[in-house]
Each structure stands twice: as C-alpha cells, then as structure tokens.
Design a protein around this motif. Structure first.
Motif, PDB file in Angstrom:
ATOM      1  N   UNK C 169      29.029  36.345  23.958  1.00 45.96           N
ATOM      2  CA  UNK C 169      28.183  35.160  24.106  1.00 45.96           C
ATOM      3  C   UNK C 169      28.608  34.308  25.284  1.00 45.96           C
ATOM      4  N   UNK C 170      29.897  34.156  25.423  1.00 53.11           N
ATOM      5  CA  UNK C 170      30.454  33.376  26.524  1.00 53.11           C
ATOM      6  C   UNK C 170      30.082  34.023  27.864  1.00 53.11           C
ATOM      7  N   UNK C 171      30.214  35.344  27.923  1.00 54.64           N
ATOM      8  CA  UNK C 171      29.901  36.052  29.164  1.00 54.64           C
ATOM      9  C   UNK C 171      28.415  35.967  29.465  1.00 54.64           C
ATOM     10  N   UNK C 172      27.606  36.110  28.432  1.00 48.17           N
ATOM     11  CA  UNK C 172      26.145  36.060  28.615  1.00 48.17           C
ATOM     12  C   UNK C 172      25.728  34.752  29.280  1.00 48.17           C
ATOM     13  N   UNK C 173      26.369  33.658  28.863  1.00 48.75           N
ATOM     14  CA  UNK C 173      26.001  32.352  29.403  1.00 48.75           C
ATOM     15  C   UNK C 173      26.582  32.076  30.782  1.00 48.75           C
ATOM     16  N   UNK C 174      27.671  32.748  31.153  1.00 47.45           N
ATOM     17  CA  UNK C 174      28.424  32.330  32.338  1.00 47.45           C
ATOM     18  C   UNK C 174      28.671  33.365  33.422  1.00 47.45           C
ATOM     19  N   UNK C 175      28.558  34.645  33.086  1.00 47.06           N
ATOM     20  CA  UNK C 175      28.975  35.641  34.071  1.00 47.06           C
ATOM     21  C   UNK C 175      27.774  36.209  34.818  1.00 47.06           C
ATOM     22  N   UNK C 176      27.929  36.371  36.116  1.00 39.05           N
ATOM     23  CA  UNK C 176      26.823  36.621  37.046  1.00 39.05           C
ATOM     24  C   UNK C 176      25.895  37.770  36.660  1.00 39.05           C
ATOM     25  N   UNK C 177      26.421  38.923  36.275  1.00 36.82           N
ATOM     26  CA  UNK C 177      25.518  40.067  36.076  1.00 36.82           C
ATOM     27  C   UNK C 177      24.718  39.932  34.788  1.00 36.82           C
ATOM     28  N   UNK C 476      47.282  26.248  49.114  1.00 37.68           N
ATOM     29  CA  UNK C 476      48.452  26.413  49.987  1.00 37.68           C
ATOM     30  C   UNK C 476      49.526  27.283  49.359  1.00 37.68           C
ATOM     31  N   UNK C 477      49.381  27.560  48.085  1.00 39.43           N
ATOM     32  CA  UNK C 477      50.393  28.414  47.442  1.00 39.43           C
ATOM     33  C   UNK C 477      50.249  29.835  47.953  1.00 39.43           C
ATOM     34  N   UNK C 478      51.369  30.503  48.280  1.00 36.83           N
ATOM     35  CA  UNK C 478      51.262  31.864  48.838  1.00 36.83           C
ATOM     36  C   UNK C 478      50.678  32.865  47.838  1.00 36.83           C
ATOM     37  N   UNK C 479      50.901  32.607  46.556  1.00 37.29           N
ATOM     38  CA  UNK C 479      50.437  33.596  45.574  1.00 37.29           C
ATOM     39  C   UNK C 479      49.092  33.201  44.975  1.00 37.29           C
ATOM     40  N   UNK C 480      48.400  32.249  45.590  1.00 35.88           N
ATOM     41  CA  UNK C 480      47.148  31.769  45.000  1.00 35.88           C
ATOM     42  C   UNK C 480      46.076  32.855  44.999  1.00 35.88           C
ATOM     43  N   UNK C 481      45.539  33.123  43.861  1.00 37.33           N
ATOM     44  CA  UNK C 481      44.460  34.099  43.726  1.00 37.33           C
ATOM     45  C   UNK C 481      43.271  33.370  43.098  1.00 37.33           C
ATOM     46  N   UNK C 482      42.248  33.085  43.884  1.00 32.75           N
ATOM     47  CA  UNK C 482      41.135  32.294  43.374  1.00 32.75           C
ATOM     48  C   UNK C 482      40.401  32.963  42.210  1.00 32.75           C
ATOM     49  N   UNK C 483      40.611  34.267  42.047  1.00 40.66           N
ATOM     50  CA  UNK C 483      39.926  34.957  40.942  1.00 40.66           C
ATOM     51  C   UNK C 483      40.498  34.598  39.583  1.00 40.66           C
ATOM     52  N   UNK C 484      41.809  34.256  39.555  1.00 44.72           N
ATOM     53  CA  UNK C 484      42.419  34.039  38.239  1.00 44.72           C
ATOM     54  C   UNK C 484      41.805  32.857  37.487  1.00 44.72           C
ATOM     55  N   UNK C 485      41.699  31.682  38.121  1.00 48.81           N
ATOM     56  CA  UNK C 485      41.071  30.584  37.371  1.00 48.81           C
ATOM     57  C   UNK C 485      39.611  30.874  37.029  1.00 48.81           C
ATOM     58  N   UNK C 486      38.938  31.602  37.892  1.00 50.97           N
ATOM     59  CA  UNK C 486      37.529  31.902  37.627  1.00 50.97           C
ATOM     60  C   UNK C 486      37.390  32.823  36.421  1.00 50.97           C
ATOM     61  N   UNK C 487      38.172  33.903  36.413  1.00 54.16           N
ATOM     62  CA  UNK C 487      38.109  34.837  35.288  1.00 54.16           C
ATOM     63  C   UNK C 487      38.520  34.141  33.994  1.00 54.16           C
ATOM     64  N   UNK C 488      39.523  33.255  34.110  1.00 53.30           N
ATOM     65  CA  UNK C 488      39.965  32.527  32.917  1.00 53.30           C
ATOM     66  C   UNK C 488      38.849  31.644  32.382  1.00 53.30           C
ATOM     67  N   UNK C 489      38.143  31.016  33.310  1.00 49.98           N
ATOM     68  CA  UNK C 489      37.032  30.159  32.880  1.00 49.98           C
ATOM     69  C   UNK C 489      35.935  30.976  32.207  1.00 49.98           C
ATOM     70  N   UNK C 490      35.719  32.176  32.710  1.00 51.06           N
ATOM     71  CA  UNK C 490      34.714  33.056  32.103  1.00 51.06           C
ATOM     72  C   UNK C 490      35.206  33.681  30.804  1.00 51.06           C
ATOM     73  N   UNK C 491      36.495  33.539  30.517  1.00 52.79           N
ATOM     74  CA  UNK C 491      37.131  34.221  29.378  1.00 52.79           C
ATOM     75  C   UNK C 491      37.123  35.740  29.537  1.00 52.79           C
ATOM     76  N   UNK C 492      37.187  36.172  30.782  1.00 51.47           N
ATOM     77  CA  UNK C 492      37.397  37.598  31.071  1.00 51.47           C
ATOM     78  C   UNK C 492      38.897  37.771  31.241  1.00 51.47           C
ATOM     79  N   UNK C 493      39.491  38.621  30.421  1.00 53.95           N
ATOM     80  CA  UNK C 493      40.940  38.780  30.462  1.00 53.95           C
ATOM     81  C   UNK C 493      41.308  39.653  31.657  1.00 53.95           C
ATOM     82  N   UNK C 494      41.904  39.026  32.650  1.00 53.60           N
ATOM     83  CA  UNK C 494      42.217  39.724  33.882  1.00 53.60           C
ATOM     84  C   UNK C 494      43.231  40.830  33.644  1.00 53.60           C
TER      85      UNK C 494
END
Lengths: 89, 338, 522
Positions: C169-177, C476-494
């Motif tokens: 349900x969460x994915x249906x409401x929030x994830x692009x495809x 500015x963090x060297x290990x910053x991965x913009x996908x992690x917060x996004x996937x977390x918000x979608x509740x997709x377990x990276x």
C-alpha cells in the motif's frame, strides 16, 4: 464468423458441464492446460441444464456454473434451462 | 553423515510476521489475524492524482466528508471481525436455515391453513418494508463509497448487501403468502397510503444526507434501532405468533437475528467515535437523538397499524430501550426515568 | 387487494427473469419528497442520455441468497487451500526463486487496484438511477473486496518469507512505477459513473481482463505456485459476472440514445489505450519473469486481444462503434513492449521493490523463437552488453529515475510505431507549461481533458523538489548516497527489496531452504 469461448477450472465439478457442452455443440472443441479447460465454438454455444442433469444423475441449477467458471466471450443469455453465448454479427 | 531428507524437520524461520501496515497497528512480532490483514491500512491515503469530477471539493478518499474527527479511522473495529470470507460463509449458513424453513412451510401447505384475511393483513402490513430495506441498501452503499478507512467502509458494504438480502427475503415472503400482485399492492401502499408516507419521506430525506457518519447514525442506529424491535420483536414474534401466524416468524427469522448481530458492530463504531472527543460526542448524540425523534414519529402510524391500541405504548417502550442502549454507548440521549 | 383463498396454495411460480425483477427493480421507486436529481446527482453531467432504465438486462440474475451460497462455497475451498499452503510451506514448491518477483508485481500493482475497484463500484452502485445496474455494481464492489482480501491472505505466507511484499500500500501511493496502476484507477474513479463503467467494466474487465489474469494464473500454475493458481481461478469466476456487466452496460448505453455513441467511442478510445499501457507490466512479467514459460505476450495478445477483441468490435459495429483508435499501434507493440519494459526495470531495479536479472541462455532461445522479427535485431544486443558488463563485475544500474508520460505514467520507453530504434515522445503546451507523452494516444487523451491531467502527480519528481531535500551538510559527506533517504521514505528496504536477484537475500534464502538436509550445517 467468430468464435465464442467459455473456460472452466478443470476439476470434478466442471467435468459433467464440459461433457454436456461437447455433447450439445458438435462444432465445439476443448483444450486443456494446467488447471484450465477452454472450449471454443464458432458463432455460438449453448449449455443445457437437462444434458448436465443426464450426466450427473441429479438436479442441477444453471447458476451453479459460476462456481468453476473462469472466463467467457460473446453475448450471454440465460434462463432456467439454457445458458447461451453468441455473437450477433 | 546423516541421510535424513525430511524437509519437515528443517526450521524455516519467517522474515516477518505480517505486512508492514498491519504490523504498525499490532506490533512487529505478532502474527496477524485474517481480519487484521484484510482491513488495517488497506485504503490509499496519499498522492491522489486527480480530484473527483463529481466532487471537486474533496479528494478521492477524504476524511473531511464527515464532521466526525478521528486521529486514526482504524480505531473503529468490527467486533464480528468480518472479512469477506467469514461474512459470506456465515450468511450462507443462515441461508441454509431460511431454505429449510421455506421447505418446511411450503411442503406442509401451512399458508393455506391460515385464515385468508389474516394473511391479507400480514401482507399489507409487511410488504412495504421491502422498500425500507432497499433504502438501507442505498444508504450503506453511500457510506462504503464515501466514508474513510477500510474498517469503517468495508462492513458498511456487507451491511448494504444484508439489507438487500432482507428486502429479498421479504419479497420471497410475499410470494409465498400471496403472489406478484401482493408485492405490487405493497408498492402502491408505500407510494400512496397515508400510513406509510411519514416513513417514506423519512427514508427519502436520508437519501440526501452528505455526511457518511451522520447517515450511519441516522440509518443504522436510529431508524433500524427502532424499526427492527418494533416489527420483529413486538409484532412478528409477539402479536402474530400469538395469533397463530408463527410461520411468519419462521420465515423471517433472519431479520431479528441479523439485526442483533449487526448491532454489535453499529454500537462499537458509535461508542468509539463518540469517546474520542467532546465534539464527536456532542455531534453523534445530537444525530442519534434527532434522528430517533424523527424515526419515532414516522413509525407511529405503522405501530398503530400493526399493533392497534397497544401500538403507541409499544413504540414508546422501543424508544426507551433505544435510549438506554445509546446511554450505554456513552451518548447523551433521553432522560433516565427514576 | 389480496388474492382469494384458493389461489394461495403455492406462490405463483415466476420465471427466473420475473422473479429477479421483483427482487431488484421492484424494490426501487421514484422519490417524490426529495427530487430524483438530488437523490441521484451525478447521472446527467456526462451527457449520456438514458430514456428507460427498465431495459437493462442482467444476465446472471443473482439474488443474495444464491450469491451467499455460491461465494461461501468458493471461499471455503479457497481458504482450505491457503491454509494448507501455509501449513506445508508451499512456497518451497515454486519452480525457481526468481518466480516470486512476478507475484511481488501482482501484490504491488494489482491488489491495490482491486481495492480501488471495490470503492469505485460502491460509488456507482449508489449513483446510477437504474436499480438493476446498481445491484450488479454493488455485487461487483463486494467481489472486488473479496479479491483484495483473498489476495492479501494468499500472499501473506509469501510475505513472511520473501522480500518485496511487505508494504504494498505504501509503495502504491509513493513509488514511481506504481503510479501506472494508481493513476489508471484514480482516473476512472474520478470520472463520472458512465465513464467509470466504460473504463473498468467494459474496456478493462471485458476487453482486456484475460490479458491480466491468464498470464499471471497460468504462470503460477506452470511455476508451482498453488496459492496464486487457486486464488486466481477462484477470482476468475467472479470476473465472468463482471465481464457480462461490462458488455451489458456498453450495449445499454449505445441502444438508449444515438447521441451516446460518440461519447462512448471517445471513452473506448481513451480507456483501451490506458488499459493497454497498464498491461505493459504484465507483458514484461509474462516474457521475462516466469522461469517456466507459458505463452509469450505476443501469443496472448493475438489470442485474447486480436481474436477475441476483433470479434467484439465487429459485433459493436452495428451501433456505429469502431475499434479503438490505438488498436493498430497496440497490435504493432506486441513485438516490442515486453522487451522495452524489462530493459527499463533491469536498469532501474535499484529504485524498485522487486528483483530483476538477465535471461539465461535457454530463455534467450525462447525469446528468439517467439519474437523472430524483433528480438535478435533490437533487444538481444543490449541484454548481451549488460551480460558482458556483469561478467566484469559492473552490473549496470541507471542511477536516476526515468521520465514519465503525463497521462499513462509509464516511463518514455516506447518506440515510434514502425521505427523500433526511435523513442516515441510527444509534447504539448498548455497554459504556458510543456507536458510530455509517450504516444499520440496519450497526447490526445490529455488534449481532451487537460484540466484533469495537469493535476497528475509525477512521483519521479518528488526527490528533486516536492518532499524532503538533502541538506548542504548531507551533500558534503563523502559517503552520502541520496538513494538511501529516498528508499527509506518509500519503505523500500535497500539491499533486500531492490537490486539484482543474483546475490539477493531471497536467492540465498531459497538456496538454504532447498539444500538437501544432509548438507545443512556443512
């Protein structure tokens, strides 16, 4: 001329229905795949309650067809004794 | 080296017990019931793409269609824990009992053994109720369509179809006691007989309510809460049974049974929603009181018709018991008689 | 008023048809204390004219008593199988660990649409003036709830053991495809009641339904998925009633008034195309996600769309209805869309809640055989290139999100009809803003209702601006991965729900479960 079709779950309950259809509709043909039996017929196909009852030996309510029905094609007309699919072109 | 190929001795531990949106309600380490999995968090809540062209003031699913406010609509539950499977199987069993009763009555020709004027009176008194039940069907369909949250809306659809079932059982009763002309006469009475017009107006007024929760209170609590005890307890199981027309009670046994069972759901919804805030309590109490007042007025000519001189007293008694029921739910209705 | 004594022995036996009328239409009345337009406020605004609702024919004529009996029997059987499946760890019986990803797609993309259909049919089940169609729609509303709930229950056991199924349900409401099915359904539900029936009952449930169900259910049967087969066949018996509602409603509208014909034609054009685009996901599933193959998408299309649909539109010609405008392009697409879609998800699987993989060599053979004129020339080379990259440890992920069509919400992966090496893209300007479409047909749909489609949410854009943005400190963090917060918000377990099947937790688990016990612990 186009085909109509009707498909059932392939199980004990639908067997007499399939047999009845093939008996009453000489131009119909049945194809089996896992769990499914699909019957095609040119133009129209009729299911008769009396024939099903002859196969089962008991009384049969045509509305029971629904329990194992999977899909169909064509215009449907139904009364207590007949269930008919047809195209009108 | 062992050669044991028994798969059943292998331990296969699950990754999780249930869906995330269910676990949010029940806790992550517990298995969910079928009711919980079927209901909790099922309705979409965000990112609706378009506004309804038929109601651009609201989103597709929109809690603001009602004045009742709940922090979380899933706080409402159905104590019967109906999901589709348990609802259908339960009703199928009840239908078996109805079928058996009809077999019993019809095979013994019991209808023809009843005085024909009694049969005629019963038909004229009961057939218009088919249309009242149809109204219940329409209103509960509305609640399902426009309410918020699956735990509120799904049982409303079951309830709508239960009302249709009642209407169809009454139709079958009419065809057993009489024939198609019996139904037609009932329909004419519903449309034209002065005794039924207050009730018909009442039902039609409910058709234009826009707040799904107000409609819930008006239909499921107030109207049915008075109608069913009056008709099935006092009249069918009381008066008619006393006159030797017990077959009517047999053939309509589903109705009071269903009413009692579904009242558990209605009560649970009302109680929890009213308890959440003083605003909800005020709102729901006002609705209950006002719609019960109206229903009592609309049922007054019916009570007189079916119970003659004891009609008004019976209706009064029904109302008192209704008020007591509401007070048990925490509502502020009626005054206790000391 | 009441009939005399001697005609009362048995109730007069009414025909099935007459009894059904007494049980449905006979319950309704035209209101007088409240005007009908107030009780039924939505039945005129679409311009459809109905002169006589009594001409509506309901072929199945189910009263509630029969409904409860039939459905109760079906559910008893179905739940017995679901219980047995869970008790006996039925998930161990599937052909191949990759197969589960097909049913992940099902529970993410189809199950929520069943829920939407439940609410949508409740809405039209209240709003139509005709009592007969209202009853049919209400039965469909509760059938769809049945589907949502039985699917949720049938998949529950899989969800306990596999990733990619826990937050549909969460994915249906929030994830692009998933905005492909979400926007499809919401477009139908937000339209008027007659359009809703044309969109769902006719275009989807009648014309296209076999293309959804037969692939999934046959796929399940061929791949050892007893739970899905059982659910699927059980649901299909309801679908037959839904199909007849669809064909009846279209005939009814067309027969009631000639003025209805052009309106209905427009809707058929729109909804055939939207439905066809929605089925892209099924096409991909059928050709790429079933380890044991049934038939190809192309073959299914020829059987169920071209043959069956062809017969249908020949039938409707007498009303002045022609085949949908997008028909030829949809038929041309049968050679292409599954390959185009798989390539899309292969590269974007880091941002999706199911795994993808490259076809094995036997599967490549099958694809070549089924698509002789297109696979070798247009699609195999890219797959081979990815295979080579894989071999070098550089599994390709396209670390962006794809551009979506404003109308169907599918990413722009489709080729120009007749030119498979050229991406198809169209643009329109409306009130100073440019909108993008995957095809002429989506562009036409937009042109007919721009005020509707400008509202559509494009979820691929949210990371860039709508919702939370990374802070400067984050960037500015060297290990910053913009996908992690996004996937977390979608509740997709990276690392669990997404990425390639190779190396996935699902794959490791399945290997452990099916390892001979003699090797456990070695």
């Amino acid at each position: 001329m186009s085909n109509v079709f009707i498909a059932f779950q392939a199980n004990e309950d639908s067997r007499p229905i399939v047999d009845a259809i093939l008996a009453d509709n000489p131009r119909a043909s049945a194809v089996y795949s896992p769990g499914l039996v699909k019957i095609d017929a040119p133009d129209s196909l009729t299911i008769k309650r009396a024939t099903i009852e002859a196969h089962t030996g008991g009384s049969f309510d045509l509305q029971q067809i629904q329990i194992n029905l999977v899909t169909l094609s064509g215009h449907l007309e139904e009364d207590e004794d007949h269930f008919t699919l047809s195209w009108k072109h | 080296m062992t050669n044991n190929v028994d798969l059943h001795t292998r331990e296969i531990r699950p990754l999780r017990q249930t869906y995330t949106h269910v676990a949010e309600y029940i806790g992550a380490d517990k298995p969910a019931t079928r009711y919980q999995e079927a209901t909790l968090g099922a309705q979409p809540t965000a990112n609706f793409h378009y506004r309804p062209t038929w109601d651009p003031q609201h989103e597709l699913y929109d809690a603001s269609r009602t004045r009742v406010k709940l922090k979380d609509w899933y706080v409402l539950t159905d104590p019967r824990q109906f999901y589709y499977g348990t609802w259908t199987m339960s009703r199928a069993r009840q239908q078996d009992a109805v079928e058996a009763s009809y077999q019993f009555v019809e095979s013994r020709g019991f209808v023809s053994k009843m005085p024909s004027d009694l049969v005629g009176r019963i038909c004229s008194q009961m057939m218009p109720l088919r249309h009242v039940a149809w109204g219940g069907n329409m209103n509960n369909t509305f609640i399902c369509a426009y309410g918020y949250g699956t735990s509120f809306t799904a049982p409303a659809l079951f309830h709508a179809l239960d009302h249709l079932g009642v209407a169809q059982y009454l139709t079958r009763l009419g065809l057993t006691l009489g024939d198609a002309s019996t139904l037609e006469a009932g329909r004419l009475a519903w449309l034209e007989d002065p005794k039924w017009q207050l009730l018909r107006r009442h039902v039609e007024d409910s058709f234009v309510l826009q707040d799904p929760f107000e409609l819930f209170v008006a239909q499921n609590l107030a109207l049915d809460g008075l109608l069913y005890p009056l008709v099935y307890d006092d009249y069918v199981n009381g008066r008619l049974a006393g006159m030797g027309a017990t077959i009517v009670a047999m053939l309509t046994a589903f109705m009071p049974e269903w009413h009692q069972e579904s009242a558990r759901w209605v009560d649970a919804v009302v109680k929890v929603a009213a308890a959440e805030s003083t605003e909800n309590l005020r709102l729901i109490s006002d609705w209950a009181r006002d719609w019960a007042d109206r229903a009592q007025g609309s049922l007054s000519p019916i009570a007189e018709m079916i119970l003659d001189q004891s009609g008004q007293e019976a209706l009064s008694g029904v109302r008192d018991r209704f008020d007591a029921r509401c007070r048990k739910l925490g509502l502020e209705v009626g005054t206790k008689i000391t | 008023m009441h009939a005399p004594v001697n005609s009362r022995e048995m109730s007069k036996r009414l025909s099935l048809k007459e009894r059904y009328v007494a049980m449905t239409r006979g319950l309704a009345w035209n209101t007088t204390y409240q005007p009908m337009e107030k009780v039924f406020p939505f039945d005129r605004y679409e311009g459809i004219r109905i002169h006589d609702w009594d001409l509506w024919e309901d072929p199945f004529r189910l009263t509630m008593d029969t409904y409860w009996k039939c459905q109760g029997e079906k559910d008893k059987k179905l739940y017995a199988v679901i219980d047995a499946f869970a008790q006996n760890n039925g998930h161990l019986g599937i052909s191949d660990g990759r197969y589960v990803n097909a049913i992940k797609l099902f529970i993410q993309g189809v199950t929520p649409v069943e829920y939407g259909a439940h609410r949508g049919f409740a809405h039209v089940g209240r709003q139509f003036v005709g009592a007969g169609p209202r009853v049919a729609c209400q039965m469909q509303a509760v059938d769809e709830l049945r589907h949502f709930q039985t699917e949720t229950h049938a998949m529950s056991h899989y969800n306990r053991h596999f990733h990619g199924m826990h937050a549909p349900g969460q994915w249906f409401d929030n994830v692009w495809y998933l905005s492909v099915p979400k926007s499809f359904f919401e477009d139908a539900f937000t339209s008027g009641p007659f359009e809703f029936l044309t969109a769902i009952s006719f275009s989807f449930e009648y014309v296209l339904t076999n293309l959804l169900f037969v692939p999934f259910m046959s796929g399940a049967a061929y791949n050892g998925d007893m739970a899905t087969v059982t659910f699927g066949f059980s649901a299909q018996s309801d679908e037959s009633r839904h199909m007849t509602l669809g064909i009846e409603c279209i005939k009814f509208m067309l027969e009631q008034d000639p003025g209805n014909v052009p309106i209905v034609q427009r809707w058929i054009d729109k909804w055939f195309w939207r439905g066809y685009r929605l089925l892209t996901l099924v096409a991909m599933m059928q050709d790429y996600m079933l380890p044991r193959k049934v038939i190809s998408w192309k073959e299914a299309w020829e059987m169920y769309a071209e043959a069956n649909g062809g017969a249908l539109f020949k039938d409707l010609a007498r009303y002045g209805i022609r085949e949908p405008r997008g028909w030829k392009d949809a038929c041309e697409g049968k050679e292409h869309i599954s390959h185009q879609a798989w390539a899309l998800f292969y590269q974007y699987t880091h941002a999706a809640a199911f795994h993808t993989w490259l076809p094995e060599s036997a599967e490549m053979e099958w694809l070549m055989q089924k698509y002789p004129s297109t696979f070798v020339e247009y699609y195999r080379p890219r797959l081979e290139q990815w295979r080579a990259q894989n071999a070098q440890g550089r599994r390709f992920y396209n670390m962006t999100l794809p551009m979506q069509c404003r109308v169907c919400q599918m990413p722009m992966i489709f080729s120009e009809p007749g030119a498979p090496a050229t991406i198809c893209m169209r643009e329109s300007v409306h009130s100073g803003t440019t909108y993008h479409f995957c095809s002429d047909h989506c562009q036409s749909i937009f042109a007919a209702e721009p005020q509707k489609f400008v509202q559509a949410r494009l979820l691929v854009r949210q990371p860039q601006g709508d919702k939370r943005e990374p802070t400067k400190a984050d960037g500015e963090r060297p290990d910053f991965d913009p996908w992690q917060p996004l996937l977390a918000e979608w509740e997709v377990e990276s690392g669990a729900d997404n990425l390639d099947f190779e190396g996935s937790v699902d794959q490791r688990n399945r290997a452990a479960w099916t390892m001979p016990v003699s090797e456990v612990g070695t």
